[in-house]
Design an enzyme around this catalytic site. Structure first.
Site, PDB file in Angstrom:
ATOM      1  N   GLY A 106       1.760   5.089  -5.500  1.00 49.28           N
ATOM      2  CA  GLY A 106       1.924   4.905  -6.953  1.00 49.28           C
ATOM      3  C   GLY A 106       0.604   4.357  -7.464  1.00 49.28           C
ATOM      4  O   GLY A 106       0.256   3.220  -7.173  1.00 49.28           O
ATOM      5  N   HIS A 107      -0.160   5.187  -8.156  1.00 42.83           N
ATOM      6  CA  HIS A 107      -1.493   4.787  -8.612  1.00 42.83           C
ATOM      7  C   HIS A 107      -1.473   4.613 -10.132  1.00 42.83           C
ATOM      8  O   HIS A 107      -1.240   5.567 -10.867  1.00 42.83           O
ATOM      9  CB  HIS A 107      -2.534   5.821  -8.190  1.00 42.83           C
ATOM     10  CG  HIS A 107      -2.701   5.908  -6.693  1.00 42.83           C
ATOM     11  ND1 HIS A 107      -3.600   6.720  -6.072  1.00 42.83           N
ATOM     12  CD2 HIS A 107      -2.072   5.228  -5.696  1.00 42.83           C
ATOM     13  CE1 HIS A 107      -3.520   6.547  -4.754  1.00 42.83           C
ATOM     14  NE2 HIS A 107      -2.590   5.663  -4.507  1.00 42.83           N
TER      15      HIS A 107
ATOM     16  N   ASP B 259      -1.798  -0.658  -2.903  1.00 34.40           N
ATOM     17  CA  ASP B 259      -1.712  -1.199  -4.259  1.00 34.40           C
ATOM     18  C   ASP B 259      -2.891  -2.080  -4.636  1.00 34.40           C
ATOM     19  O   ASP B 259      -2.765  -3.021  -5.422  1.00 34.40           O
ATOM     20  CB  ASP B 259      -0.400  -1.995  -4.447  1.00 34.40           C
ATOM     21  CG  ASP B 259       0.822  -1.143  -4.196  1.00 34.40           C
ATOM     22  OD1 ASP B 259       0.767   0.073  -4.477  1.00 34.40           O
ATOM     23  OD2 ASP B 259       1.832  -1.681  -3.711  1.00 34.40           O
TER      24      ASP B 259
ATOM     25  N   LYS C  33      -6.549   1.325  -6.436  1.00 35.43           N
ATOM     26  CA  LYS C  33      -7.326   2.542  -6.177  1.00 35.43           C
ATOM     27  C   LYS C  33      -7.294   3.483  -7.381  1.00 35.43           C
ATOM     28  O   LYS C  33      -8.286   4.110  -7.716  1.00 35.43           O
ATOM     29  CB  LYS C  33      -6.767   3.274  -4.935  1.00 35.43           C
ATOM     30  CG  LYS C  33      -6.810   2.429  -3.674  1.00 35.43           C
ATOM     31  CD  LYS C  33      -6.120   3.116  -2.505  1.00 35.43           C
ATOM     32  CE  LYS C  33      -4.616   3.224  -2.625  1.00 35.43           C
ATOM     33  NZ  LYS C  33      -3.894   1.956  -2.600  1.00 35.43           N
TER      34      LYS C  33
ATOM     35  N   GLN D 119      -2.123   4.457  -0.006  1.00 32.26           N
ATOM     36  CA  GLN D 119      -1.748   3.351   0.895  1.00 32.26           C
ATOM     37  C   GLN D 119      -2.991   2.482   1.203  1.00 32.26           C
ATOM     38  O   GLN D 119      -3.926   2.479   0.415  1.00 32.26           O
ATOM     39  CB  GLN D 119      -1.112   3.868   2.181  1.00 32.26           C
ATOM     40  CG  GLN D 119       0.274   4.460   2.004  1.00 32.26           C
ATOM     41  CD  GLN D 119       0.297   5.865   1.456  1.00 32.26           C
ATOM     42  OE1 GLN D 119      -0.311   6.751   1.995  1.00 32.26           O
ATOM     43  NE2 GLN D 119       1.038   6.085   0.383  1.00 32.26           N
TER      44      GLN D 119
HETATM   45  P1  GDP Z   1      -3.010   1.562  -6.245  1.00 30.25           P
HETATM   46  O1  GDP Z   1      -1.783   2.030  -5.580  1.00 30.25           O
HETATM   47  O2  GDP Z   1      -4.041   1.075  -5.279  1.00 30.25           O
HETATM   48  O3  GDP Z   1      -3.590   2.552  -7.209  1.00 30.25           O
HETATM   49  O4  GDP Z   1      -2.601   0.270  -7.091  1.00 30.25           O
HETATM   50  P2  GDP Z   1      -1.283   0.130  -8.042  1.00 30.25           P
HETATM   51  O5  GDP Z   1      -1.518   0.910  -9.268  1.00 30.25           O
HETATM   52  O6  GDP Z   1      -0.053   0.393  -7.278  1.00 30.25           O
HETATM   53  O7  GDP Z   1      -1.305  -1.422  -8.322  1.00 30.25           O
HETATM   54  C1  GDP Z   1      -2.425  -2.050  -8.857  1.00 30.25           C
HETATM   55  C2  GDP Z   1      -2.009  -2.757 -10.142  1.00 30.25           C
HETATM   56  O8  GDP Z   1      -3.082  -3.576 -10.553  1.00 30.25           O
HETATM   57  C3  GDP Z   1      -1.745  -1.832 -11.307  1.00 30.25           C
HETATM   58  O9  GDP Z   1      -0.736  -2.379 -12.093  1.00 30.25           O
HETATM   59  C4  GDP Z   1      -3.072  -1.835 -12.078  1.00 30.25           C
HETATM   60  O10 GDP Z   1      -2.913  -1.546 -13.461  1.00 30.25           O
HETATM   61  C5  GDP Z   1      -3.489  -3.246 -11.869  1.00 30.25           C
HETATM   62  N1  GDP Z   1      -4.928  -3.549 -11.869  1.00 30.25           N
HETATM   63  C6  GDP Z   1      -5.942  -2.874 -11.265  1.00 30.25           C
HETATM   64  N2  GDP Z   1      -7.089  -3.578 -11.373  1.00 30.25           N
HETATM   65  C7  GDP Z   1      -6.784  -4.697 -12.052  1.00 30.25           C
HETATM   66  C8  GDP Z   1      -7.531  -5.854 -12.446  1.00 30.25           C
HETATM   67  O11 GDP Z   1      -8.721  -5.989 -12.173  1.00 30.25           O
HETATM   68  N3  GDP Z   1      -6.865  -6.828 -13.122  1.00 30.25           N
HETATM   69  C9  GDP Z   1      -5.540  -6.743 -13.424  1.00 30.25           C
HETATM   70  N4  GDP Z   1      -4.978  -7.725 -14.084  1.00 30.25           N
HETATM   71  N5  GDP Z   1      -4.809  -5.684 -13.054  1.00 30.25           N
HETATM   72  C10 GDP Z   1      -5.413  -4.688 -12.369  1.00 30.25           C
HETATM   73  P1  IMO Z   2      -0.328   3.141  -2.759  1.00 33.36           P
HETATM   74  O1  IMO Z   2      -1.055   4.449  -2.590  1.00 33.36           O
HETATM   75  C1  IMO Z   2       1.946  -0.081  -0.922  1.00 33.36           C
HETATM   76  C2  IMO Z   2       4.557   0.984   2.429  1.00 33.36           C
HETATM   77  C3  IMO Z   2       6.048   0.881   2.196  1.00 33.36           C
HETATM   78  C4  IMO Z   2       6.500   0.508   3.593  1.00 33.36           C
HETATM   79  C5  IMO Z   2       5.576   1.324   4.483  1.00 33.36           C
HETATM   80  C6  IMO Z   2       6.174   2.646   4.967  1.00 33.36           C
HETATM   81  O2  IMO Z   2       0.325   2.986  -4.068  1.00 33.36           O
HETATM   82  O3  IMO Z   2      -1.215   2.006  -2.371  1.00 33.36           O
HETATM   83  P2  IMO Z   2       6.645   4.961   3.754  1.00 33.36           P
HETATM   84  O4  IMO Z   2       7.480   5.294   2.556  1.00 33.36           O
HETATM   85  O5  IMO Z   2       5.199   5.323   3.610  1.00 33.36           O
HETATM   86  O6  IMO Z   2       7.224   5.488   5.029  1.00 33.36           O
HETATM   87  O7  IMO Z   2       6.726   3.350   3.861  1.00 33.36           O
HETATM   88  O8  IMO Z   2       4.426   1.585   3.701  1.00 33.36           O
HETATM   89  N1  IMO Z   2       3.843   1.829   1.451  1.00 33.36           N
HETATM   90  C7  IMO Z   2       3.056   1.343   0.479  1.00 33.36           C
HETATM   91  N2  IMO Z   2       2.814   0.070   0.105  1.00 33.36           N
HETATM   92  N3  IMO Z   2       1.340   0.941  -1.552  1.00 33.36           N
HETATM   93  C8  IMO Z   2       1.561   2.218  -1.176  1.00 33.36           C
HETATM   94  O9  IMO Z   2       0.880   3.256  -1.688  1.00 33.36           O
HETATM   95  C9  IMO Z   2       2.483   2.464  -0.142  1.00 33.36           C
HETATM   96  N4  IMO Z   2       2.951   3.584   0.452  1.00 33.36           N
HETATM   97  C10 IMO Z   2       3.769   3.172   1.432  1.00 33.36           C
HETATM   98  O10 IMO Z   2       6.354  -0.110   1.262  1.00 33.36           O
HETATM   99  O11 IMO Z   2       6.245  -0.851   3.840  1.00 33.36           O
HETATM  100 MG    MG Z   3       0.267   1.673  -5.630  1.00 37.70          MG
END
Ligand code: GDP
Ligand code: IMO
Ligand code: MG
Length: 427
Positions: free
Chosen positions: A40-41, A13, A16, A223
């Site tokens: 979840g991206h 998270d 990416k 991840q």
């Molecule tokens: P990912 O799994 O690595 O793609 O990240 P997620 O989407 O799960 O979580 C990242 C969160 O940060 C999302 O809600 C994005 O919209 C948000 N985000 C990404 N870059 C920035 C930033 O520079 N500032 C803020 N405020 N939010 C950001």
């Molecule tokens: P993105 O791509 C954050 C975590 C789960 C749990 C562990 C194992 O959005 O960064 P799993 O379902 O993979 O067997 O769970 O890994 N986890 C993540 N945490 N971002 C993710 O993906 C994750 N995918 C799995 O919360 O701790």
């Molecule tokens: Mg994510």
């Protein structure tokens, strides 16, 4: 022939999705290489706000091919739903390709994921319950069913019958659950195969051609490094390799092709699920960061644990990935803080630790050693040039670069594609 890997530097998270969406404007191909719909991206651009789970974050770029690589595990129902959602919202999905070698998440994987978590009791990993652990276990145990199997259907019935025999024994005799119906699963997956067929390819052929033609290929990580089954906080980890080495295996390209490795790091840290997290803030500052940043899981909606930037974990992350640069995200979230801490080492009893330990027992004893920085107390959301950041903020970036051991290419100051400071080009 540049292939650039975009890797989660922390516990997932990191942002990416945002970074890949931004870079995809100049990329010819984007490949997801690991994980499944546990990812979840989040992408925010001219099409709106999206939470992508399986489809690469390059899908919004009209000239970019998107590949779901062999290293990804696919829940076909989730994929078809995601494709429908994208189409309904005006996104062209005709440039999506799926590897015939990718493994499929089957209904029993999801049941076992939940049942195994239950058995772990207070030692639960906190998985996303998407069937990830069980499907990768089956892949390695040679019990997996792949995309090509349900598309070609030469042997699918026999394969499924054999596997389901074992799975139903476990379900009924160990877990006291009802057996699953062979016909129902078979028919459901044949239909998925029919719908996925137009997208399915030997994607290694596509990638080889693209790289030979000098095209730009992005390898989109899912991840994060600290969730890697080898290098993460095992067993509080995921089940496929999210690191740069995993990108070659999960996309089907040679390590010689990779010319850039971009680590994505939040300017602080989060983790969702169980497991050690040395810099976790269980206080008002942690709550403040969670609420200000809306740190709730994109896939499960669970509150994310928040903490200070962990320089020990970040340096380790660089050691196992070899970053050529990093993207620092969520920088704006720190705008309101009076002071900001960064962990530079751990203390375990009288010992100072500089290298991220493998042992959970040691990690649980680790107390962070902090360096403190004054907050800049200024809104950075609108900043687009490094020199326009307050000096204290620039010093913070500099210190993180020293601690991680690579330069920052990008500094993100908001979730939208445009809210980015390009300090130096990624490619
Ligand atoms: P990912 O799994 O690595 O793609 O990240 P997620 O989407 O799960 O979580 C990242 C969160 O940060 C999302 O809600 C994005 O919209 C948000 N985000 C990404 N870059 C920035 C930033 O520079 N500032 C803020 N405020 N939010 C950001
Ligand atoms: P993105 O791509 C954050 C975590 C789960 C749990 C562990 C194992 O959005 O960064 P799993 O379902 O993979 O067997 O769970 O890994 N986890 C993540 N945490 N971002 C993710 O993906 C994750 N995918 C799995 O919360 O701790
Ligand atoms: Mg994510």
């Amino acid at each position: 022939m540049p292939a650039i890997a975009v890797i989660g530097g922390q516990w997932g998270d990191e942002g990416k999705g945002k970074v890949v969406d931004l870079l995809a404007e100049r990329a010819d191909v984007v490949v997801r290489f690991s994980g499944g719909d546990n990812a979840g991206h989040t992408v925010i651009n001219e099409f709106g706000k999206f939470a992508l789970h399986l489809v690469p974050s390059g899908i919004f770029s009209p000239t970019t091919d998107c590949i779901i690589g062999n290293g990804v595990v696919i829940n076909p129902e989730a994929l078809l739903e995601e494709l429908k959602m994208l189409k309904d919202r005006g996104v062209d999905t005709s440039r999506l390709y799926i590897s015939d070698r990718a493994h499929l998440i089957m209904p029993y994987h999801i049941i076992f994921d939940a049942a195994e978590e239950n058995l772990r009791g207070d030692k639960a990993i906190g998985t996303t319950k998407k069937g990830i652990g069980p499907v990768f276990a089956d892949k390695i145990a040679r019990l997996g069913i792949r995309v090509g199997d349900v598309v070609e259907r030469r042997n699918f019935m026999e394969q499924l019958r054999n596997v389901l025999h074992q799975k139903n024994l476990l379900l009924t005799k160990v877990f006291g659950a009802q057996p699953l119906s062979l016909t129902r699963i078979y028919e459901g997956y044949v239909e998925f195969g029919r719908q996925m067929k137009p997208f399915v390819r030997d994607t290694t052929v596509m990638l080889e051609k693209a790289l030979n033609e000098g095209k730009v290929v992005l390898l989109e990580g899912a991840q994060g490094t600290m969730l890697d089954p080898d290098f993460g906080t095992y067993p509080y980890a995921t089940s496929s390799s999210p690191i740069a080495g995993g990108a070659c295996v999960g996309a089907g390209i040679s390590p010689r092709r990779i010319t850039g490795i971009l680590g994505v790091f939040k300017a602080y840290c989060t983790r969702v699920g169980g497991g050690p997290f040395p810099t976790e803030l269980k206080d008002d500052i942690g709550n403040h960061i969670r609420e200000r940043a809306h740190e709730y899981g994109t896939t499960t909606g669970r509150p994310r644990r928040c903490g200070w930037f962990d320089g020990v974990a970040a340096r380790f992350s660089n050691r196992v990935n070899g970053y050529t640069g990093m993207a620092l995200t969520r920088f704006d979230i720190l705008d309101t803080l009076d002071s900001i801490k960064v962990c530079t080492a751990y203390k375990a009893g009288s010992k100072t630790i500089h290298d991220f330990p493998a042992s959970l027992a040691t990690l649980e004893r680790c107390e962070p050693v902090y360096e403190e920085f004054p907050g800049w107390k200024q809104d950075t959301c609108g900043v687009r040039k490094l020199e326009d950041l307050p000096e204290t903020a620039r010093n913070y970036v500099k210190r993180l670069e020293e601690l991680v051991g690579c330069p920052a290419n990008l500094i993100c100051v908001g979730p939208e594609r445009t809210q980015t400071i390009v300090k130096s080009a990624v490619f």
